[in-house]
Design a protein around this motif. Structure first.
Motif, PDB file in Angstrom:
ATOM      1  N   SER A 268      -0.417  -6.930  -9.984  1.00  0.00           N
ATOM      2  CA  SER A 268       0.214  -7.792  -8.993  1.00  0.00           C
ATOM      3  C   SER A 268       1.426  -7.082  -8.410  1.00  0.00           C
ATOM      4  O   SER A 268       2.065  -6.263  -9.088  1.00  0.00           O
ATOM      5  N   CYS A 269       1.741  -7.428  -7.178  1.00  0.00           N
ATOM      6  CA  CYS A 269       2.929  -6.889  -6.518  1.00  0.00           C
ATOM      7  C   CYS A 269       3.543  -8.005  -5.690  1.00  0.00           C
ATOM      8  O   CYS A 269       2.892  -8.524  -4.767  1.00  0.00           O
ATOM      9  N   VAL A 270       4.765  -8.369  -6.025  1.00  0.00           N
ATOM     10  CA  VAL A 270       5.474  -9.407  -5.279  1.00  0.00           C
ATOM     11  C   VAL A 270       6.430  -8.746  -4.293  1.00  0.00           C
ATOM     12  O   VAL A 270       7.262  -7.917  -4.687  1.00  0.00           O
ATOM     13  N   GLY A 271       6.286  -9.103  -3.034  1.00  0.00           N
ATOM     14  CA  GLY A 271       7.163  -8.564  -2.002  1.00  0.00           C
ATOM     15  C   GLY A 271       8.236  -9.568  -1.609  1.00  0.00           C
ATOM     16  O   GLY A 271       7.988 -10.777  -1.588  1.00  0.00           O
ATOM     17  N   SER A 272       9.420  -9.075  -1.298  1.00  0.00           N
ATOM     18  CA  SER A 272      10.509  -9.932  -0.850  1.00  0.00           C
ATOM     19  C   SER A 272      11.379  -9.180   0.146  1.00  0.00           C
ATOM     20  O   SER A 272      11.331  -7.945   0.228  1.00  0.00           O
TER      21      SER A 272
ATOM     22  N   TYR B 175      -1.496   2.582  -4.255  1.00  0.00           N
ATOM     23  CA  TYR B 175      -1.651   4.016  -4.413  1.00  0.00           C
ATOM     24  C   TYR B 175      -1.494   4.344  -5.896  1.00  0.00           C
ATOM     25  O   TYR B 175      -0.979   3.527  -6.662  1.00  0.00           O
ATOM     26  N   ARG B 176      -1.930   5.531  -6.277  1.00  0.00           N
ATOM     27  CA  ARG B 176      -1.748   5.926  -7.671  1.00  0.00           C
ATOM     28  C   ARG B 176      -1.441   7.411  -7.765  1.00  0.00           C
ATOM     29  O   ARG B 176      -1.798   8.188  -6.878  1.00  0.00           O
TER      30      ARG B 176
ATOM     31  N   VAL C   7      -0.016   6.129 -12.673  1.00  0.00           N
ATOM     32  CA  VAL C   7       0.980   5.131 -12.291  1.00  0.00           C
ATOM     33  C   VAL C   7       0.530   4.565 -10.946  1.00  0.00           C
ATOM     34  O   VAL C   7       0.250   5.328 -10.012  1.00  0.00           O
ATOM     35  N   TYR C   8       0.436   3.259 -10.871  1.00  0.00           N
ATOM     36  CA  TYR C   8      -0.017   2.576  -9.663  1.00  0.00           C
ATOM     37  C   TYR C   8       1.190   2.012  -8.911  1.00  0.00           C
ATOM     38  O   TYR C   8       2.032   1.324  -9.506  1.00  0.00           O
ATOM     39  N   TYR C   9       1.221   2.288  -7.619  1.00  0.00           N
ATOM     40  CA  TYR C   9       2.337   1.889  -6.774  1.00  0.00           C
ATOM     41  C   TYR C   9       1.877   0.940  -5.674  1.00  0.00           C
ATOM     42  O   TYR C   9       0.832   1.157  -5.042  1.00  0.00           O
TER      43      TYR C   9
ATOM     44  N   GLY D 274       7.055   0.244  -4.433  1.00  0.00           N
ATOM     45  CA  GLY D 274       7.521  -0.345  -5.667  1.00  0.00           C
ATOM     46  C   GLY D 274       7.855   0.736  -6.679  1.00  0.00           C
ATOM     47  O   GLY D 274       7.719   1.934  -6.407  1.00  0.00           O
ATOM     48  N   GLN D 275       8.235   0.296  -7.868  1.00  0.00           N
ATOM     49  CA  GLN D 275       8.661   1.245  -8.905  1.00  0.00           C
ATOM     50  C   GLN D 275       7.479   1.801  -9.688  1.00  0.00           C
ATOM     51  O   GLN D 275       7.634   2.782 -10.406  1.00  0.00           O
TER      52      GLN D 275
END
Length: 114
Positions: free
Chosen positions: A21-25, A37-38, A92-94, A105-106
């Protein structure tokens, strides 16, 4: 300010599944193309999947049929459902927000190993 926060990574056996999941703000989430991406150790960052504001999707050949990207604009959240995971999916997935200025993201670690 724009922030992207990923979650959902972990250790899974080959053939297993994970959902990222990725929450954007800090911006209007629904207006932007979003992507995953990875980056594996010693390799360049590569595209996994993208989804446009009209929900058109695009996948890397290596993940087609196994991964599904989706978005919930009511929750400002991007998802990546990963099934039938393989050791070569370890990376690592971004999360990425497209546009004139990109944001990242981190990252969240996904490890596929028995």
């Amino acid at each position: 300010q724009v922030q992207l926060v990923e979650s959902g990574g972990g250790l899974v056996q080959p053939g297993g599944s994970l959902r990222l999941s990725c929450v954007g703000s800090g911006y209007i989430f629904s207006l932007y193309t979003m992507g995953w991406y990875r980056q594996a150790p010693g390799k360049q960052r590569e595209l996994v999947a993208t989804i446009t504001r009209s929900r058109t999707t695009n996948y890397a050949v290596s993940v087609q049929g196994r991964f599904t990207i989706s978005r919930d604009n009511t929750k400002n959240t991007l998802y990546l459902q990963m099934n039938n995971l393989k050791p070569e999916d370890t990376a690592v997935y971004y999360c990425n927000r497209g546009g004139a200025t990109e944001f990242w993201g981190q990252g969240t670690q996904v490890t596929v190993s028995s």
